[in-house]
Design a protein around this motif. Structure first.
Motif, PDB file in Angstrom:
ATOM      1  N   GLY A   1       0.810  -1.228   0.000  1.00 55.07           N
ATOM      2  CA  GLY A   1       0.000   0.000   0.000  1.00 55.07           C
ATOM      3  C   GLY A   1       0.834   1.264   0.000  1.00 55.07           C
ATOM      4  N   PHE A   2       0.297   2.305   0.655  1.00 56.29           N
ATOM      5  CA  PHE A   2       1.036   3.564   0.738  1.00 56.29           C
ATOM      6  C   PHE A   2       2.113   3.426   1.802  1.00 56.29           C
ATOM      7  CE2 PHE A   2      -3.155   5.433  -0.701  1.00 56.29           C
ATOM      8  CZ  PHE A   2      -2.702   5.773  -1.967  1.00 56.29           C
ATOM      9  N   VAL A   3       3.308   3.898   1.471  1.00 58.46           N
ATOM     10  CA  VAL A   3       4.441   3.761   2.397  1.00 58.46           C
ATOM     11  C   VAL A   3       5.181   5.089   2.520  1.00 58.46           C
ATOM     12  CG1 VAL A   3       6.604   2.511   2.871  1.00 58.46           C
ATOM     13  CG2 VAL A   3       4.713   1.323   1.766  1.00 58.46           C
ATOM     14  N   TYR A   4       5.437   5.453   3.757  1.00 58.83           N
ATOM     15  CA  TYR A   4       6.191   6.668   4.061  1.00 58.83           C
ATOM     16  C   TYR A   4       7.583   6.250   4.528  1.00 58.83           C
ATOM     17  CZ  TYR A   4       7.470  10.922   6.633  1.00 58.83           C
ATOM     18  OH  TYR A   4       8.117  12.036   7.084  1.00 58.83           O
ATOM     19  N   TRP A   5       8.610   6.748   3.855  1.00 63.19           N
ATOM     20  CA  TRP A   5       9.994   6.470   4.288  1.00 63.19           C
ATOM     21  C   TRP A   5      10.495   7.712   5.020  1.00 63.19           C
ATOM     22  CZ3 TRP A   5      14.614   5.970   0.294  1.00 63.19           C
ATOM     23  CH2 TRP A   5      15.819   5.844   1.001  1.00 63.19           C
TER      24      TRP A   5
END
Ligand code: PMV
Length: 333
Positions: A167-171
């Protein structure tokens, strides 16, 4: 100054040094950044200067089978063909495996199947390193957390740290010198109607790697000094677009972020231009269709290919104009 080997030793302390199983097997999907990672604060550990945000591509990615092997050298197979060990694809894998073994110990047989073109700006290295670290984790029965797997994948290729998650991933860029706070995180909510269309303009390997291009951009582009600020603002916008299901804000933010990254590269010495004439032709078609009312946007990475962004209700219209694209629904597959 920390090396990759320091970080691996730190994460694997008290973990088995020899495989418990015959084989490790894992699949990792590719991911496409909506707010891009471009430029590092630490070239050795792949620590980024900014945070970034991506969407993972469900079934598009790499599958890796990993086992020990008795030969003198590693054995690397890509899509059923043995790879020459001097080829950059093999050298990158061998150097990465070296992090997990003492000199002249363990030799590996690595068999990778990828359903995306390699080195064409389609995040093949992201899913490749993510699949490799997942396969290592299985083979050695390390039972690492997703956070640890993400950090280890990042040592292979920065964007690989996002391919550990769906899904959506924040690094999060992190602040620590050892990078132990720089890894991917799943971001809620999902967006079931979101579609990504892979518009392949050229599946050939890119002439300049993203690693080299990032260094040139950071060191020579006058525009790079405003890039971190642009990313900070776009991260806020993309999160709010997803929360509010505001597709116009979502598309505009992703497209403008990609174009700003490419403009920043173009202002480097020597200039870096990944687009080809066909890339620009496609962009103009997208803008024309948008002007006529079709909510269609794009993003572009370190290659000439475009990734179209649209919602499922417009799939039929998009396919009329782009019959060749492969459509991925990241939240439905
Ligand atoms: O992880 P790398 O070294 O392949 O760099 C990825 C760079 C971009 O794809 C252009 C941007 C991103 O955030 O994925």
């Amino acid at each position: 100054m920390f090396t990759k080997k320091h970080i691996v030793k730190h994460i694997l302390c008290n973990k088995p040094a020899y495989p418990h199983k015959e084989e490790g097997h894992a699949f990792a999907p590719s991911n496409i950044a909506l707010v891009k990672y471009w430029g590092k604060r630490d070239d050795e550990l792949n620590l980024p200067l900014t945070s970034s945000f991506s969407v993972t591509l469900a079934h598009k990615g790499s599958e890796t089978f990993l086992s020990l092997h008795s030969g003198e050298t590693d054995d690397i197979v890509l899509n059923d063909k043995k790879v020459d060990l001097t080829h950059p694809f093999a050298t990158k894998i061998i150097q990465y495996l070296d992090l997990f073994r003492e000199k002249n110990s363990l030799r590996f047989h690595v068999n990778t199947r990828s359903n995306i073109p390699i080195g064409a700006g389609l995040a093949s290295s992201a899913c490749g390193f993510a699949a490799l670290v997942l396969a290592l984790n299985q083979l050695f029965s390390w039972e690492l957390t997703n956070q640890e797997l993400s950090i280890l994948a990042r040592l292979g290729s920065g964007s690989a740290c996002r391919s550990i998650f769906p899904g959506f991933v924040y690094w999060e860029k992190g602040l620590r010198e050892d990078g132990m706070d720089s890894f991917g995180n799943v971001c809620e909510p999902t967006w079931p109607n979101l579609c990504i269309g892979l518009c392949i303009i050229s599946a050939l390997e890119k002439p300049l790697s993203s690693r080299e291009a990032m260094v040139i951009t950071k060191n020579t582009s006058f525009l790079y000094r405003v890039w971190p600020d642009k990313v900070t603002k776009d991260l806020v916008k993309i999160k709010s677009a997803i929360d509010e299901k505001d597709f116009t804000l979502f598309g505009e933010t992703a497209e403008n972020n990609a174009l700003t990254m490419h403009a920043t590269m173009m202002a480097s010495h020597p200039p870096i231009i990944y687009s080809q004439p066909k890339t620009l032709e496609m962009m103009h078609l997208i803008w024309k269709l948008r002007h006529q009312g079709l909510p269609l946007y794009f993003t572009q990475d370190a290659g000439p290919n475009l990734k179209l962004l649209f919602l499922k209700e417009h799939l039929h219209d998009v396919l009329t104009f782009f019959p060749e694209i492969e459509v991925i629904q990241p939240f439905l597959e």
